[in-house]
Enzyme design. Structure first.
Site, mmCIF file in Angstrom:
data_model
loop_
_atom_site.group_PDB
_atom_site.id
_atom_site.type_symbol
_atom_site.label_atom_id
_atom_site.label_comp_id
_atom_site.label_asym_id
_atom_site.label_seq_id
_atom_site.Cartn_x
_atom_site.Cartn_y
_atom_site.Cartn_z
ATOM 1 N N GLU A 70 -0.636 -12.456 -1.344
ATOM 2 C CA GLU A 70 -2.067 -12.452 -1.686
ATOM 3 C C GLU A 70 -2.420 -13.672 -2.525
ATOM 4 O O GLU A 70 -1.753 -13.951 -3.529
ATOM 5 C CB GLU A 70 -2.410 -11.180 -2.486
ATOM 6 N N ASP B 221 5.278 -7.382 2.351
ATOM 7 C CA ASP B 221 4.427 -7.862 1.252
ATOM 8 C C ASP B 221 5.277 -8.333 0.097
ATOM 9 O O ASP B 221 6.256 -7.669 -0.280
ATOM 10 C CB ASP B 221 3.546 -6.713 0.737
ATOM 11 N N SER C 154 0.839 -1.202 0.000
ATOM 12 C CA SER C 154 0.000 0.000 0.000
ATOM 13 C C SER C 154 0.876 1.256 0.000
ATOM 14 O O SER C 154 0.374 2.363 -0.197
ATOM 15 C CB SER C 154 -0.947 0.008 1.201
ATOM 16 N N GLU D 269 -9.243 -9.424 4.334
ATOM 17 C CA GLU D 269 -9.546 -8.028 3.997
ATOM 18 C C GLU D 269 -10.963 -7.904 3.442
ATOM 19 O O GLU D 269 -11.355 -8.601 2.500
ATOM 20 C CB GLU D 269 -8.530 -7.499 2.968
ATOM 21 N N LYS E 244 4.160 -11.615 3.431
ATOM 22 C CA LYS E 244 2.703 -11.736 3.224
ATOM 23 C C LYS E 244 2.460 -11.862 1.723
ATOM 24 O O LYS E 244 3.083 -11.146 0.934
ATOM 25 C CB LYS E 244 1.970 -10.528 3.805
#
Ligand code: KIV
Length: 332
Positions: free
Chosen positions: A183, A151, A112, A250, A181
């Site tokens: 996704e 991330d 982010s 999320e 992390k």
């Protein structure tokens, strides 16, 4: 350059307005300083606070009594003991050191940063190099206690297992973070398994996965229908069973997040996923009120730093323009 009498008169009026504005700003600052001093006087000493029992809220907020480094292993212990995990993002040394001092359990070097630090519309442009050298090392250098999670950026693991493992090892080695992390669900299970097999703790990320925003087409709540909720549940169980040390959930319904939390061994860390998760994560700039244009309902603002910064900078500009800064004590 020659000024007409009218221009001189209006310049004088503007100067007068600027002075009045500066005077009001100074009064405002003095009031804030006085209020802050009163707050400080009323606060118990930090050492006293640290002695208080773990999880006991106090005036200054939560202070940890356990100063040991948080490890991925302790993530599991925390869940087993029924305690909650606090996580925030950070992208620079100064912010990360403040968050760590304040007692946050985990700091996420989030992609982010793409939105918050670079001003991109999505997280997709972030590269492995940026994650390591622009933000990762800065955060790692600052943090003493929190578990630092980085991330894996878009494109660093989607192209194949070997590529994913190589990038995972590179990010761990060159950033110095404690965990990664990633996704995605079962479609990246083999990659996640191989990364775990390399000795790297991994947090999975399910629900709204911003790197897939072009596939979703919207940042709306995910897994509202049964088919997507079922897939999310089986993704979460699979990630937990292969040994992930956490699952970020999320923007999914709170009831689903609660069920997933009960079904998996590792802690769930929610963002817009309700109160049933084992922990919560927010983007630090959102919760501190630096970014006020972005206001989904899951953000709670704990400060209004945007206006504090605008006020302070306005005062500085006024002081420079009026010659009020620097004064004698601030000069050599
Ligand atoms: O990059 C990020 O900030 C994240 C949070 C939304 C969990 O992944």
């Amino acid at each position: 350059m020659y000024l007409t009498a009218h221009k001189v008169c209006s310049a004088a009026k503007n100067l007068h307005r600027a002075e009045a504005h500066a005077a009001a700003a100074i009064l405002n600052l003095n009031q804030r300083l006085a209020a802050a001093q009163t707050r400080n006087l009323n606060q118990p000493h930090a050492a006293q606070l640290a002695e208080q029992e773990e999880n006991k809220p106090c005036m200054a907020g939560y202070l940890v009594s356990d100063e040991r480094k948080v490890t991925s292993h302790r993530f599991f212990e925390t869940k087993e003991r029924g305690k909650k995990i606090s996580m925030l993002t950070a992208y620079d040394y100064t912010t990360a050191s403040l968050l760590d001092k304040a007692g946050v359990d985990s700091i996420l070097i989030g992609d982010s940063a793409s939105n918050v630090m670079v001003g991109n519309k999505t997280t997709l442009p972030m590269t492995v190099e940026q994650m390591i050298y622009q933000i990762g090392r800065a955060v790692v250098n600052a943090v003493k206690r929190a578990l630092v999670v980085c991330d894996m950026p878009f494109g660093s693991y989607q192209t194949g297992v070997e590529h994913g493992v190589e990038n995972a090892i590179r990010i761990m080695k060159e950033s110095g973070c404690d965990a990664l992390k990633i996704e995605g669900g079962v479609e990246i299970l083999e990659t996640v398994k191989r990364i775990l097999d390399s000795g790297i703790p991994v947090i999975a990320h399910l629900g709204l996965t911003p790197q897939s925003i072009n596939k979703f087409g919207t940042y709306a709540v995910r897994a509202k229908d049964k088919a997507e909720a079922d897939k999310l549940m089986s993704d979460a169980i699979a990630m937990s069973e292969i040994g992930c040390c956490g699952i970020t959930l999320e923007k999914i319904p709170a009831a689903l997040a609660r069920e997933v939390t009960k079904a998996v061994k590792c802690p769930t860390i929610g963002i817009g996923a309700g109160n049933g998760c084992d922990g919560q994560v927010l983007v630090y700039a959102d919760m501190l009120g630096l970014t006020q244009d972005f206001s989904p309902r899951f953000i709670r603002r704990y400060a209004d730093l945007k206006n504090i910064i605008i006020d302070a900078v306005g005062q500085y500009v006024g002081d420079v323009k009026t010659g009020n800064f620097p004064n004698e004590q601030e000069s050599y």
